[in-house]
Design a protein around this motif. Structure first.
Motif, PDB file in Angstrom:
ATOM      1  N   GLN A  74       0.850  -1.211  -0.083  1.00  0.00           N
ATOM      2  CA  GLN A  74       0.129   0.021  -0.165  1.00  0.00           C
ATOM      3  C   GLN A  74       0.893   1.423  -0.198  1.00  0.00           C
ATOM      4  OE1 GLN A  74      -2.825  -0.275   3.251  1.00  0.00           O
ATOM      5  NE2 GLN A  74      -3.739  -2.122   2.432  1.00  0.00           N
ATOM      6  N   VAL A  75       1.899   1.184   0.519  1.00  0.00           N
ATOM      7  CA  VAL A  75       2.959   2.159   0.615  1.00  0.00           C
ATOM      8  C   VAL A  75       3.971   1.645   0.317  1.00  0.00           C
ATOM      9  CG1 VAL A  75       1.685   3.532   2.501  1.00  0.00           C
ATOM     10  CG2 VAL A  75       3.784   2.065   3.190  1.00  0.00           C
ATOM     11  N   LYS A  76       4.929   2.716  -0.490  1.00  0.00           N
ATOM     12  CA  LYS A  76       6.062   2.079  -0.966  1.00  0.00           C
ATOM     13  C   LYS A  76       7.251   2.215   0.220  1.00  0.00           C
ATOM     14  CE  LYS A  76       4.540   2.009  -5.378  1.00  0.00           C
ATOM     15  NZ  LYS A  76       3.339   2.653  -4.845  1.00  0.00           N
ATOM     16  N   GLY A  77       8.135   1.187   0.101  1.00  0.00           N
ATOM     17  CA  GLY A  77       9.444   1.557   1.308  1.00  0.00           C
ATOM     18  C   GLY A  77      10.589   1.678   0.530  1.00  0.00           C
ATOM     19  N   VAL A  78      11.579   2.455   1.105  1.00  0.00           N
ATOM     20  CA  VAL A  78      12.862   2.520   0.732  1.00  0.00           C
ATOM     21  C   VAL A  78      13.803   2.668   1.760  1.00  0.00           C
ATOM     22  CG1 VAL A  78      14.542   4.320  -0.216  1.00  0.00           C
ATOM     23  CG2 VAL A  78      12.213   4.158  -1.324  1.00  0.00           C
TER      24      VAL A  78
END
Length: 330
Positions: free
Chosen positions: A316-320
């Protein structure tokens, strides 16, 4: 309370308090939940410095024995939403909102099997790849802890990959009211899905509520950066051994970690650019603190030694995450 102390090292402080107590929590219908809330009652209260040894189930809320016997589990909270099966929460005494929870990952041992899927589900990456309307496929994996490999089988073919076990979900409870999904990672941790959080790592999580209310689950035997199909090799864990400390002198508004790969800072957002800036900003601040340099100097140094990686694109949200390898900057 579904936990028991099986070993105590009787080292007494001046006040007479026992230190370094080890607890065991097995996954069960009394210890599993599938969401986060600051209102969930802890299943165990521990002291800073204590260790907890967990077992976990696979992401399908099940556990399969080698003889084929399957056991299905449910959440004790009976949520309308049901996310990852996580064990907890546990309360850490002396933990107060605004402090930082330090979690040392002492050991992670996968069970004997795992699985992952692809296609057959509409999401942004499958839509772009033309996989949303394709027949879903599944790999079943046999995990060999001695050889440190997993063997995946499909259509009479076998593929072998090295295992690098880690926990996808490690979280303290959010301070916001209500019940929250386990799927997106957030400021207090959760479904981070970073493959670098292996044995020997130390994860630092912001404490948003008194007691911290820590939960863990979503075992992975191996994963590539991005977790592009939506699953890693999803597996139960026979043992997850964690030690907890409360750091009053540290304040952090986002998770970060010290891993065998190096120091790591994280960013989470629906916008990959924003997630990148959050991770990069955290790393620049860390370099400033560790090396006593200005923000501009830290940015210049980061440009020659820090790696930016996409943690995951499917939650749902991107991770970096930004990595400063050990020894890269002296």
């Amino acid at each position: 309370m579904q936990s028991k102390t099986f070993f105590e090292i009787f080292i007494k402080s001046l006040g007479g308090r026992l230190l370094n107590i080890k607890h065991v929590i097995d996954a069960s219908n009394f210890t599993l939940h599938g969401s986060f809330s600051k209102d969930y009652q802890p299943i165990l209260t521990i002291q800073p410095g204590d260790s907890v040894q967990y077992s976990t189930v696979d992401i399908g809320w099940g556990l399969t024995e080698r003889n084929g016997k399957k056991t299905e589990y449910t959440s004790r909270e009976n949520e309308g939403m049901l996310g990852h099966p996580v064990v907890g929460p546990i309360e850490i005494s002396e933990a107060r909102a605004g402090m930082t929870l330090e979690i040392k990952i002492n050991e992670i041992v996968p069970s004997w099997y795992g699985w992952n899927c692809a296609a057959g589900k509409s999401n942004w990456q499958n839509d772009q790849l033309g996989l949303s309307n394709q027949e879903p496929i599944r790999f079943d994996w046999t995990i060999d802890n001695e050889k440190r490999i997993a063997i995946g089988r499909r259509n009479n073919r076998e593929f072998s990959v090295p295992i690098q076990p880690f926990m996808g979900v490690m979280a303290t409870a959010p301070s916001e009211p209500g019940v929250h999904s386990t799927i997106p990672p957030r400021y207090c941790g959760g479904n981070i899905d970073c493959k670098e959080l292996v044995k020997g790592s130390t994860l630092y999580l912001p404490i948003a509520v008194d007691g911290a209310l820590f939960s863990v689950g979503d075992g992975h035997a191996a994963q590539g950066d991005g977790e592009v199909s939506g699953q890693a090799i999803e597996c139960p864990m026979e043992l997850v051994d964690l030690t907890f400390y409360v750091r009053e002198e540290i304040y952090s508004h986002m998770p970060y970690a010290n891993t065998p790969a190096g120091w790591i800072t994280f960013g989470f957002d629906e916008d990959l650019n924003k997630a990148t800036i959050l991770a990069l900003g955290g790393m620049i601040s860390l370099i400033q603190q560790q090396y006593k340099v200005s923000k501009s100097e830290a940015t210049a140094l980061a440009s020659v030694v820090v790696d930016l990686r996409i943690t995951q694109i499917v939650n749902q949200v991107k991770g970096v995450h930004a990595i400063l390898p050990h020894g890269a900057l002296r």
